[in-house]
Design an enzyme around this catalytic site. Structure first.
Site, short mmCIF file in Angstrom:
data_model
loop_
_atom_site.label_atom_id
_atom_site.label_comp_id
_atom_site.label_asym_id
_atom_site.label_seq_id
_atom_site.Cartn_x
_atom_site.Cartn_y
_atom_site.Cartn_z
N ASP A 81 52.31 12.24 -11.24
CA ASP A 81 52.42 13.09 -10.06
C ASP A 81 53.66 12.70 -9.27
O ASP A 81 54.21 11.60 -9.43
CB ASP A 81 51.17 12.95 -9.18
CG ASP A 81 51.21 13.89 -7.97
OD1 ASP A 81 51.31 15.10 -8.18
OD2 ASP A 81 51.16 13.39 -6.83
N SER A 82 54.06 13.58 -8.38
CA SER A 82 55.20 13.30 -7.51
C SER A 82 54.89 12.18 -6.51
O SER A 82 55.79 11.61 -5.91
CB SER A 82 55.61 14.56 -6.74
OG SER A 82 54.55 14.99 -5.90
N TYR A 118 58.37 16.88 -4.55
CA TYR A 118 59.09 17.63 -5.57
C TYR A 118 59.30 19.09 -5.18
O TYR A 118 60.20 19.74 -5.69
CB TYR A 118 58.30 17.59 -6.89
CG TYR A 118 58.44 16.34 -7.70
CD1 TYR A 118 59.12 15.22 -7.22
CD2 TYR A 118 57.89 16.26 -8.98
CE1 TYR A 118 59.24 14.07 -7.99
CE2 TYR A 118 58.01 15.12 -9.76
CZ TYR A 118 58.68 14.02 -9.26
OH TYR A 118 58.79 12.88 -10.03
N GLY A 119 58.44 19.62 -4.31
CA GLY A 119 58.46 21.04 -3.99
C GLY A 119 59.82 21.61 -3.61
O GLY A 119 60.21 22.68 -4.09
N GLU A 172 51.55 11.80 2.04
CA GLU A 172 52.28 10.65 1.50
C GLU A 172 52.48 9.55 2.55
O GLU A 172 52.54 8.37 2.22
CB GLU A 172 53.64 11.10 0.96
CG GLU A 172 53.57 11.86 -0.34
CD GLU A 172 53.18 11.00 -1.53
OE1 GLU A 172 53.54 9.81 -1.56
OE2 GLU A 172 52.49 11.52 -2.43
N CYS A 185 48.41 22.51 -4.87
CA CYS A 185 49.14 21.24 -4.85
C CYS A 185 48.08 20.16 -4.82
O CYS A 185 47.13 20.25 -4.02
CB CYS A 185 50.05 21.14 -3.63
SG CYS A 185 50.79 19.49 -3.41
N THR A 186 48.21 19.16 -5.66
CA THR A 186 47.14 18.17 -5.76
C THR A 186 47.06 17.24 -4.55
O THR A 186 46.09 16.49 -4.41
CB THR A 186 47.28 17.33 -7.05
OG1 THR A 186 48.60 16.81 -7.15
CG2 THR A 186 46.98 18.19 -8.27
N HIS A 187 48.03 17.31 -3.66
CA HIS A 187 47.93 16.57 -2.40
C HIS A 187 46.95 17.24 -1.43
O HIS A 187 46.35 16.57 -0.59
CB HIS A 187 49.30 16.50 -1.69
CG HIS A 187 50.28 15.55 -2.30
ND1 HIS A 187 50.93 15.81 -3.47
CD2 HIS A 187 50.73 14.35 -1.88
CE1 HIS A 187 51.75 14.81 -3.75
NE2 HIS A 187 51.65 13.90 -2.81
N CYS A 227 50.57 17.54 -11.06
CA CYS A 227 51.46 18.04 -10.01
C CYS A 227 51.76 19.48 -10.37
O CYS A 227 52.22 19.77 -11.49
CB CYS A 227 52.75 17.22 -9.97
SG CYS A 227 54.05 17.87 -8.90
N ASN A 228 51.47 20.40 -9.45
CA ASN A 228 51.65 21.81 -9.75
C ASN A 228 53.11 22.17 -9.95
O ASN A 228 53.46 22.95 -10.84
CB ASN A 228 51.05 22.65 -8.62
CG ASN A 228 49.55 22.64 -8.63
OD1 ASN A 228 48.89 23.49 -9.21
ND2 ASN A 228 48.96 21.65 -7.96
N THR A 229 54.00 21.61 -9.11
CA THR A 229 55.42 21.90 -9.23
C THR A 229 55.94 21.42 -10.58
O THR A 229 56.68 22.13 -11.28
CB THR A 229 56.22 21.24 -8.10
OG1 THR A 229 55.67 21.66 -6.84
CG2 THR A 229 57.68 21.62 -8.15
#
Length: 266
Positions: A9-10, A41-42, A151, A183-185, A72-74
């Site tokens: 993941d980012s 990353y977005g 983050e 988004c996994t966040h 990570c979706n992006t």
């Protein structure tokens, strides 16, 4: 098979997917890389995200993983297909599982997708949802303030609620009965998101469906583990911040976190 499942993941967002894999498959060992030094990353160019994603994937390949989850979706939107062609082990992303979850739950075929700018601009969710249901209307919304909030570890602070409410203002005049957290966040902020959209709207993440995909693939390949797992986490940025968030979100008392350096040669 006792080889680990790789999760990339980012940053810390993929921990939401790792948590669901741990719940569904408690005997599986997870090796996780969070690229916290270069998150988010977005907003980054697609070629840069693809390069970073490959660096993480190849680092875990060398650690002998049996399956890779791009949590990570992006990164999924820009790198999934190229990684699937290259790797000898199965590689899955989180966009298609997220789309499936949305289609399973929507009653009015009206789905809002909250995601990073990169994921929204890729059109990945519109494409994935359209492949499952051509009649479903998708309302995409980029939420650029959410990932930095998570983050930083400030997702429990008094400012978090205000940031989420402000970020979701564009949804006020839209019609939808289901929200997919693209988004996994974002599941870490889910309770604030639910406050805004209301109890009549179902808010979903891709984590549960992704974990089911992992279980199904490993079962088909006869590679489900039976031992007691020892997870390992790697971060490119601050280890103490990552460790605090991981232990809080995963409810683990002892989390093994190490610093990892990723380069273009990885």
């Amino acid at each position: 098979m006792e080889a680990p499942i790789g999760v990339i993941d980012s940053g810390v967002g993929g921990l939401t997917v790792a948590k669901e894999i741990m719940r569904l498959l408690p005997n599986e060992k997870i090796y996780y890389i969070g690229d916290t030094a270069r998150c988010p990353y977005g907003p980054r160019p697609r070629h840069e995200v693809r390069n970073f994603t490959w660096q993480m994937a190849k680092a875990l390949e060398r650690k002998g993983i049996k399956l890779l989850v791009i949590a990570c979706n992006t990164a999924t939107a820009v790198a999934l297909h190229s990684l699937q062609k290259y790797f000898s082990v199965p590689v899955i992303g989180v966009v298609n599982p997220g789309a499936r979850a949305a289609i399973k739950n929507t009653k009015r075929h009206e789905v809002a997708v909250l995601a990073t700018r990169g994921t929204v601009e890729s059109g990945a969710y519109e494409e994935a949802i359209a492949s499952l249901s051509s009649s479903t209307h998708v309302v995409p919304l980029a939420c650029p303030t959410f990932v930095p909030l998570v983050e930083s570890g400030e997702y429990k602070s008094s400012v978090a609620r205000g940031i989420v409410h402000e970020g979701l203002k564009p949804l006020r005049d839209e019609s939808f009965d289901t929200v997919i957290l693209g988004c996994t966040h974002y599941p870490i902020l889910q309770h604030y998101i639910e406050e805004v959209v209301g109890e009549h709207v179902t808010v979903l993440s891709s984590a549960e469906e992704t974990a089911k995909d992992v279980q199904e693939i490993l079962a088909q390949r006869g590679e489900l583990a039976i031992g007691t797992p020892q997870h390992k986490f790697f971060a490119t940025g601050s280890v103490p911040i990552f460790k605090d968030i991981a232990e809080d979100w995963l409810k683990l008392e002892q989390t093994e976190v190490a610093r990892i350096k990723l380069t273009s040669s990885d």
